[in-house]
Design an enzyme around this catalytic site. Structure first.
Site, short mmCIF file in Angstrom:
data_model
loop_
_atom_site.label_atom_id
_atom_site.label_comp_id
_atom_site.label_asym_id
_atom_site.label_seq_id
_atom_site.Cartn_x
_atom_site.Cartn_y
_atom_site.Cartn_z
N SER A 140 35.74 -58.79 -55.11
CA SER A 140 34.85 -57.86 -54.43
C SER A 140 34.18 -56.99 -55.48
O SER A 140 34.70 -56.83 -56.59
CB SER A 140 35.68 -56.98 -53.49
OG SER A 140 34.91 -55.91 -52.98
N TYR A 153 42.97 -50.78 -52.42
CA TYR A 153 42.19 -52.00 -52.20
C TYR A 153 41.47 -52.39 -53.48
O TYR A 153 41.50 -53.56 -53.89
CB TYR A 153 41.18 -51.80 -51.06
CG TYR A 153 40.26 -52.98 -50.89
CD1 TYR A 153 40.71 -54.16 -50.31
CD2 TYR A 153 38.93 -52.92 -51.32
CE1 TYR A 153 39.87 -55.26 -50.18
CE2 TYR A 153 38.09 -54.01 -51.18
CZ TYR A 153 38.56 -55.18 -50.62
OH TYR A 153 37.73 -56.26 -50.49
#
Length: 182
Positions: A140, A153
């Site tokens: 990501s 995250y």
């Protein structure tokens, strides 16, 4: 074209995983899809079959090494090989660190990091033996740019990017296994 290639996609019941499975099927690959939500996975299977694709489906919780191993064994039993692994399974519960949502941290680490390790570990003997293959890890932008409420995250996605680079260094030249981090 990917005609005859065997592609495994984790977290294939929706989103990026579903779209990837359908795109690879349209390109001619045989598709192995795994996820926890069997009802949604069945829908993806039907979409692939509707476009004429070959598909293998199995329940897969990437946090369980035994399920990752069993999934890959099932694919190899059905088609004799694995050519592509797309490590897509992941989750993103966001919360400020001060909230101490430890169960969410554990879950993200188990899915976003250990799941990638377990699935890669299950396919690497097959790819290494034939000196060919491609591992695609879905990271990501959050693996590069950290934002408030996303520190855990972001850390898991940074780990995926770092792991991908290590795999590339270990296997690309020695075993002709390509590694891509997206």
């Amino acid at each position: 074209m990917l005609t005859g290639k065997v592609a495994i996609i984790t977290g294939a019941s929706s989103g990026i995983g579903e779209a990837t499975a359908i795109a690879l099927a349209k390109a001619g690959a045989k598709i192995a899809i795994g996820a926890r939500r069997m009802d949604k996975l069945q829908t993806v299977k039907e979409k692939i079959e509707k476009i004429g694709g070959e598909v293998f489906m199995q329940k897969l919780d990437v946090t369980k090494k035994s399920e990752c191993d069993s999934f890959v064994e099932g694919v190899v039993k059905k088609w004799g090989t694995v050519d592509i692994l797309v490590n897509n399974a992941g989750l993103m519960p966001l919360s400020f660190f001060k909230n101490l949502k430890i169960s969410e941290w554990d879950q993200m680490i188990d899915v976003n990091i250990k799941g990638v390790l377990y699935c890669t570990g299950a396919v690497i003997p097959h790819l290494n033996a034939k000196k060919s293959g491609h591992i695609v890890n879905i990271s990501s932008v959050a693996g590069r740019i950290v934002f408030p409420a996303g520190s855990v995250y972001c850390a898991t996605k940074h780990a995926v990017a770092a792991f991908s680079e290590g795999l590339r260094q270990e296997f690309s030249v020695r075993s002709n296994i390509r590694v891509t981090s997206i």
